[in-house]
Scaffold this active site. Structure first.
Site, PDB file in Angstrom:
ATOM      1  N   CYS A 158       4.655  53.948  12.309  1.00  0.00           N
ATOM      2  CA  CYS A 158       3.720  54.076  13.417  1.00  0.00           C
ATOM      3  C   CYS A 158       2.365  53.451  13.047  1.00  0.00           C
ATOM      4  CB  CYS A 158       3.603  55.541  13.817  1.00  0.00           C
ATOM      5  SG  CYS A 158       2.936  55.815  15.467  1.00  0.00           S
ATOM      6  N   HIS A 159       1.309  54.251  12.914  1.00  0.00           N
ATOM      7  CA  HIS A 159      -0.013  53.760  12.530  1.00  0.00           C
ATOM      8  C   HIS A 159      -0.196  53.717  11.015  1.00  0.00           C
ATOM      9  CE1 HIS A 159      -0.743  54.699  16.762  1.00  0.00           C
ATOM     10  NE2 HIS A 159      -1.777  53.879  16.694  1.00  0.00           N
TER      11      HIS A 159
END
Length: 182
Positions: free
Chosen positions: A110-111
């Site tokens: 994800c991030h």
């Protein structure tokens, strides 16, 4: 009996996308690995279900006390706040840089790749991530594709990345292979 592999999970104090921490953690344990939670300081960190506070987790080792040689692989869970805060932690950046320099595998979801960008380790690598990071990855010299999971092996170093919690099955499968646990 072979020594169990220790897998470091790097998190900030808050904003951790909980499922991106707990699901890979459980897969590492089930595969016989020993997950360890590394954070900015000892105490607890706050998981989130997107923007809603969820469970807290005890930190095993503070970043400043972490020695890369103690760990066989790294996992960097996502969460916007978690990832943004992590890149401001000089010791978290140091851990990633030492780990990559040692040629040990890293998995980020994800991030999570924001920390890899900050550590300047994505140049020449192919990654995926949450789509909002693609420009940051490209500006840091990496390549980005919108894929469920991306495995990049370069110069003896393996990097596994995925986009979001919907990709956890593929992320866990490839991370465990990279960690020689699956």
């Amino acid at each position: 009996m072979a020594e169990q592999k220790k897998i470091a999970f790097l998190v900030a104090d808050e904003g951790i996308e909980q499922i991106e921490l707990t699901d890979p953690w459980q897969h590492v344990e089930k595969a016989g690995g020993v997950p360890r939670l590394l954070g900015p300081k000892l105490g607890t960190v706050q998981g989130f279900n997107h923007l809603t506070p969820a469970d807290t987790f005890d930190v095993d080792v503070a970043f400043a006390d972490a020695v890369d040689s103690d760990y066989d692989a790294l996992v960097i869970p996502g969460g916007v706040a978690n990832s943004d805060l992590l890149r401001l932690e000089p010791d978290a950046v140091r851990i990633v840089q030492e780990h990559v320099a040692a040629g040990k595998p890293v998995a980020a979801i994800c991030h999570g790749p924001w920390l890899l960008v900050e550590a300047d380790v994505v140049r020449g690598k192919m990654l995926t991530s949450f789509p909002s990071l693609k420009t940051d990855i490209r500006n840091a010299g990496g390549s980005w594709e919108d894929l469920e999971v991306q495995v990049c092996v370069m110069n003896g170093w393996t990097l596994v990345t995925s986009r979001n919690p919907g990709d956890l099955e593929a992320f866990n499968r490839e991370a465990l292979k990279a960690f020689d646990l699956g």
